[in-house]
Design a protein around this motif. Structure first.
Motif, PDB file in Angstrom:
ATOM      1  N   ALA A 150       0.827  -1.202   0.000  1.00 26.79           N
ATOM      2  CA  ALA A 150       0.000   0.000   0.000  1.00 26.79           C
ATOM      3  C   ALA A 150       0.866   1.259   0.000  1.00 26.79           C
ATOM      4  O   ALA A 150       0.546   2.264  -0.654  1.00 26.79           O
ATOM      5  CB  ALA A 150      -0.930  -0.005   1.215  1.00 26.79           C
ATOM      6  N   LEU A 151       1.991   1.172   0.691  1.00 27.18           N
ATOM      7  CA  LEU A 151       2.908   2.307   0.747  1.00 27.18           C
ATOM      8  C   LEU A 151       3.556   2.552  -0.619  1.00 27.18           C
ATOM      9  O   LEU A 151       3.754   3.704  -1.026  1.00 27.18           O
ATOM     10  CB  LEU A 151       3.974   2.033   1.805  1.00 27.18           C
ATOM     11  N   ALA A 152       3.844   1.475  -1.322  1.00 28.12           N
ATOM     12  CA  ALA A 152       4.421   1.615  -2.664  1.00 28.12           C
ATOM     13  C   ALA A 152       3.432   2.302  -3.601  1.00 28.12           C
ATOM     14  O   ALA A 152       3.811   3.154  -4.418  1.00 28.12           O
ATOM     15  CB  ALA A 152       4.810   0.244  -3.210  1.00 28.12           C
ATOM     16  N   ALA A 153       2.150   1.929  -3.477  1.00 26.43           N
ATOM     17  CA  ALA A 153       1.118   2.565  -4.301  1.00 26.43           C
ATOM     18  C   ALA A 153       0.996   4.050  -3.955  1.00 26.43           C
ATOM     19  O   ALA A 153       0.862   4.904  -4.841  1.00 26.43           O
ATOM     20  CB  ALA A 153      -0.219   1.853  -4.091  1.00 26.43           C
ATOM     21  N   ARG A 154       1.065   4.361  -2.665  1.00 25.12           N
ATOM     22  CA  ARG A 154       0.986   5.763  -2.229  1.00 25.12           C
ATOM     23  C   ARG A 154       2.185   6.550  -2.756  1.00 25.12           C
ATOM     24  O   ARG A 154       2.047   7.711  -3.153  1.00 25.12           O
ATOM     25  CB  ARG A 154       0.923   5.826  -0.704  1.00 25.12           C
ATOM     26  N   ALA A 155       3.352   5.927  -2.748  1.00 18.15           N
ATOM     27  CA  ALA A 155       4.550   6.603  -3.264  1.00 18.15           C
ATOM     28  C   ALA A 155       4.349   6.995  -4.727  1.00 18.15           C
ATOM     29  O   ALA A 155       4.700   8.110  -5.131  1.00 18.15           O
ATOM     30  CB  ALA A 155       5.769   5.689  -3.125  1.00 18.15           C
ATOM     31  N   GLY A 156       3.760   6.093  -5.514  1.00 17.42           N
ATOM     32  CA  GLY A 156       3.499   6.392  -6.909  1.00 17.42           C
ATOM     33  C   GLY A 156       2.575   7.586  -7.070  1.00 17.42           C
ATOM     34  O   GLY A 156       2.802   8.457  -7.921  1.00 17.42           O
TER      35      GLY A 156
ATOM     36  N   VAL B 246      13.817   4.177  -0.943  1.00 10.43           N
ATOM     37  CA  VAL B 246      13.476   5.551  -1.330  1.00 10.43           C
ATOM     38  C   VAL B 246      14.792   6.291  -1.545  1.00 10.43           C
ATOM     39  O   VAL B 246      15.431   6.742  -0.590  1.00 10.43           O
ATOM     40  CB  VAL B 246      12.620   6.244  -0.246  1.00 10.43           C
ATOM     41  N   LYS B 247      15.174   6.409  -2.788  1.00 15.78           N
ATOM     42  CA  LYS B 247      16.511   6.910  -3.125  1.00 15.78           C
ATOM     43  C   LYS B 247      16.708   8.376  -2.754  1.00 15.78           C
ATOM     44  O   LYS B 247      17.804   8.798  -2.395  1.00 15.78           O
ATOM     45  CB  LYS B 247      16.746   6.723  -4.619  1.00 15.78           C
ATOM     46  N   GLU B 248      15.644   9.197  -2.817  1.00 20.97           N
ATOM     47  CA  GLU B 248      15.786  10.646  -2.648  1.00 20.97           C
ATOM     48  C   GLU B 248      16.073  11.074  -1.211  1.00 20.97           C
ATOM     49  O   GLU B 248      16.557  12.176  -0.980  1.00 20.97           O
ATOM     50  CB  GLU B 248      14.507  11.354  -3.098  1.00 20.97           C
ATOM     51  N   THR B 249      15.750  10.238  -0.242  1.00 18.71           N
ATOM     52  CA  THR B 249      15.909  10.615   1.162  1.00 18.71           C
ATOM     53  C   THR B 249      17.371  10.924   1.454  1.00 18.71           C
ATOM     54  O   THR B 249      18.277  10.215   1.022  1.00 18.71           O
ATOM     55  CB  THR B 249      15.411   9.493   2.082  1.00 18.71           C
ATOM     56  N   ALA B 250      17.596  11.989   2.225  1.00 16.23           N
ATOM     57  CA  ALA B 250      18.962  12.448   2.480  1.00 16.23           C
ATOM     58  C   ALA B 250      19.124  12.813   3.952  1.00 16.23           C
ATOM     59  O   ALA B 250      18.160  12.819   4.723  1.00 16.23           O
ATOM     60  CB  ALA B 250      19.281  13.647   1.590  1.00 16.23           C
ATOM     61  N   ILE B 251      20.366  13.121   4.339  1.00 18.30           N
ATOM     62  CA  ILE B 251      20.654  13.563   5.703  1.00 18.30           C
ATOM     63  C   ILE B 251      21.461  14.854   5.656  1.00 18.30           C
ATOM     64  O   ILE B 251      22.214  15.100   4.710  1.00 18.30           O
ATOM     65  CB  ILE B 251      21.413  12.485   6.518  1.00 18.30           C
ATOM     66  N   VAL B 252      21.288  15.673   6.709  1.00 24.37           N
ATOM     67  CA  VAL B 252      21.933  16.980   6.772  1.00 24.37           C
ATOM     68  C   VAL B 252      21.979  17.399   8.237  1.00 24.37           C
ATOM     69  O   VAL B 252      21.305  16.802   9.088  1.00 24.37           O
ATOM     70  CB  VAL B 252      21.129  18.014   5.932  1.00 24.37           C
ATOM     71  N   SER B 253      22.743  18.413   8.546  1.00 23.51           N
ATOM     72  CA  SER B 253      22.673  19.062   9.853  1.00 23.51           C
ATOM     73  C   SER B 253      21.737  20.257   9.729  1.00 23.51           C
ATOM     74  O   SER B 253      22.066  21.243   9.048  1.00 23.51           O
ATOM     75  CB  SER B 253      24.046  19.539  10.326  1.00 23.51           C
TER      76      SER B 253
ATOM     77  N   VAL C 274      10.280   4.610  -6.042  1.00 25.13           N
ATOM     78  CA  VAL C 274      10.769   3.646  -5.053  1.00 25.13           C
ATOM     79  C   VAL C 274      11.179   2.363  -5.776  1.00 25.13           C
ATOM     80  O   VAL C 274      10.692   2.064  -6.870  1.00 25.13           O
ATOM     81  CB  VAL C 274       9.700   3.325  -3.985  1.00 25.13           C
ATOM     82  N   GLU C 275      12.065   1.625  -5.147  1.00 29.72           N
ATOM     83  CA  GLU C 275      12.505   0.334  -5.679  1.00 29.72           C
ATOM     84  C   GLU C 275      12.101  -0.754  -4.695  1.00 29.72           C
ATOM     85  O   GLU C 275      12.399  -0.655  -3.502  1.00 29.72           O
ATOM     86  CB  GLU C 275      14.022   0.352  -5.858  1.00 29.72           C
ATOM     87  N   TYR C 276      11.403  -1.775  -5.187  1.00 36.89           N
ATOM     88  CA  TYR C 276      10.970  -2.875  -4.316  1.00 36.89           C
ATOM     89  C   TYR C 276      12.092  -3.919  -4.230  1.00 36.89           C
ATOM     90  O   TYR C 276      12.640  -4.352  -5.245  1.00 36.89           O
ATOM     91  CB  TYR C 276       9.703  -3.528  -4.875  1.00 36.89           C
ATOM     92  N   LEU C 277      12.432  -4.295  -3.006  1.00 30.29           N
ATOM     93  CA  LEU C 277      13.474  -5.292  -2.782  1.00 30.29           C
ATOM     94  C   LEU C 277      12.878  -6.501  -2.079  1.00 30.29           C
ATOM     95  O   LEU C 277      12.220  -6.352  -1.040  1.00 30.29           O
ATOM     96  CB  LEU C 277      14.599  -4.718  -1.908  1.00 30.29           C
ATOM     97  N   ASP C 278      13.099  -7.699  -2.629  1.00 33.91           N
ATOM     98  CA  ASP C 278      12.708  -8.896  -1.886  1.00 33.91           C
ATOM     99  C   ASP C 278      13.773  -9.177  -0.835  1.00 33.91           C
ATOM    100  O   ASP C 278      14.754  -8.443  -0.688  1.00 33.91           O
ATOM    101  CB  ASP C 278      12.489 -10.083  -2.829  1.00 33.91           C
ATOM    102  N   SER C 279      13.610 -10.265  -0.084  1.00 28.56           N
ATOM    103  CA  SER C 279      14.523 -10.535   1.033  1.00 28.56           C
ATOM    104  C   SER C 279      15.967 -10.721   0.558  1.00 28.56           C
ATOM    105  O   SER C 279      16.909 -10.274   1.222  1.00 28.56           O
ATOM    106  CB  SER C 279      14.055 -11.761   1.813  1.00 28.56           C
TER     107      SER C 279
END
Length: 413
Positions: free
Chosen positions: A105-111, A140-147, A117-122
């Motif tokens: 459901a989250l993947a559908a919402r992302a669309g 989710v490739k776009e997520t980033a980190i910063v101060s 997003v990229e779906y990864l199996d185990s």
């Protein structure tokens, strides 16, 4: 003098608002009052440092729109001002069948939100993150980190370069709205402005009441307790590792977060805080506790979340319980790996009926706008939130263009 704008609060939302007000009105005079001796001391300086992509939010909602814009605009601001950030990406990990259905459901919402997003199996998850256990994941490739403290410092430089004043150690003790201006009393000075914007975070309801406004909600502090992993475990994950959200719970849950300084944290939990601005584990402020204990909404939200709250409190007291939450995704962690780290405190607005307010809450008068709730992820979305607030302010009372010069005493206060 009478300033065009007075901002109360030197967190990231207050700074972004000041920046956008001056961007739209370059000739305006502005003063920002911060009660602490530095910027972003509270919520801004205690968050996870994540630039979120907005995958969790309802498609078409204001939060989804602001987060998507915020991700782009925060990165662009960092590029412009030489602030380091890292596009490390986020893995949302499912560990059972129920979570896998929620992941779909989250993947559908992302669309629907325009997020790739990229779906990864185990197997693919194990290859990407050998130390993470799960049955499937979304990347989710776009997520980033910063101060965000670095972002705040750059925002402050921008507004000062445009003629604004940032005044530290200025605790607001009185606000009076008049026909032609708002008078703001601090402990050692008085300020006048044609328009006041309060972005006071953990003190937002108190500042609004100080201005004589009808406030029907209350800020309830929730501590988010983190642990930092030892330096030898810094390479345990390559990405941010997040749980699949449970829609029945008010908070997201424990996750593993890479920080821009190279460290890795686990957390946060969410336990009731007994001090709005006390970050030590057993911090207690009698006035804060008495205030929320008198508020009917507090008891109603506690009853509604009793089971979850007791589990969080238990995990706060007993580190082994907290460890089990962490080992759900990262089984290689040991109790000795959970090293102390200062907590954060979330300013959770609660209505009198006990419901947690998860949307924006403004209280407006002809000359004041009080930001009583800026929902997560306010740091990611701060620049478009500031623009939204600036537009609301500019849509109100027009200001005079005839302004007296700034007196030298005010410049040095």
């Amino acid at each position: 003098m009478i300033y065009d704008y007075c901002i109360v609060g030197g967190g990231i939302v207050g700074l972004a608002t000041a920046m956008k007000l001056l961007e739209a009105d370059p000739d305006a005079s502005l003063v920002l009052l911060e009660k602490e001796q530095r910027l972003g001391l509270h919520q801004t300086g205690h968050n996870s440092g994540v630039i979120h992509a907005g995958i969790y939010y309802t498609p078409g909602s204001l939060k989804a729109e602001l987060c998507r814009r915020g991700l782009r605009e925060t990165k662009a601001f960092c590029d412009e001002h030489g602030i380091r950030y890292e596009n490390c990406g986020k893995l949302i990990v499912a560990t059972n069948k129920l979570e896998m259905s929620r992941l779909d459901a989250l993947a559908a919402r992302a669309g629907e939100n325009g997020i790739r997003v990229e779906y990864l199996d185990s197997e693919a998850l194990q290859e990407r993150e050998p130390n993470v256990a799960g049955t499937a994941a979304l990347f989710v490739k776009e997520t980033a980190i910063v101060s965000y403290l670095d972002v705040c410092a750059a925002m402050a430089k921008v507004i000062v370069s445009r003629g604004a004043q940032v005044i530290f150690g200025s605790k607001v003790v009185g606000i009076a709205e008049k026909s032609d201006c708002v008078t703001v009393d601090t402990e050692d000075a008085q300020w006048h402005a044609r328009k006041l914007v309060a972005c006071a975070g953990l003190q937002s309801d108190r500042i609004a009441r100080l201005a004589g406004l009808p406030v029907e909600h209350q800020i309830i502090p929730f501590r988010g307790e983190y642990y930092r992993l030892p330096e030898r475990k810094r390479d345990i994950v390559k990405h941010l590792i997040y749980p699949v959200p449970d829609p029945a719970l008010p908070f997201l849950g424990v996750h593993l977060t890479r920080m821009i300084d190279g460290s890795v944290t686990v957390g946060p939990n969410a336990v009731l805080g007994f001090s709005r601005e006390g970050y030590d584990k057993f911090a207690f402020n009698a006035a804060d506790v008495a205030e929320f204990a008198r508020f009917p909404g507090f008891w109603r939200t506690m009853r509604a979340n009793l089971v979850h709250g007791l589990r969080e409190a238990s995990n706060s007291i007993f580190r082994k319980g907290y460890l089990e939450e962490c080992r759900k995704y990262c089984p290689g962690l040991e109790e000795a790996d959970l090293m102390p780290m200062e907590a954060g405190i979330r300013a959770q607005a609660v209505a009198i009926d006990g419901s947690m307010i998860h949307d924006f809450l403004f209280i407006e008068t002809p000359r004041m706008l009080h930001v009583c709730n800026a929902p997560s992820p306010a740091a990611t979305s701060s620049i478009p939130i500031g623009e939204m607030i600036a537009k609301k302010v500019h849509a109100g009372l027009p200001r005079s263009k005839s302004m007296p010069a700034v007196d030298s005493e005010a410049e040095t206060r």
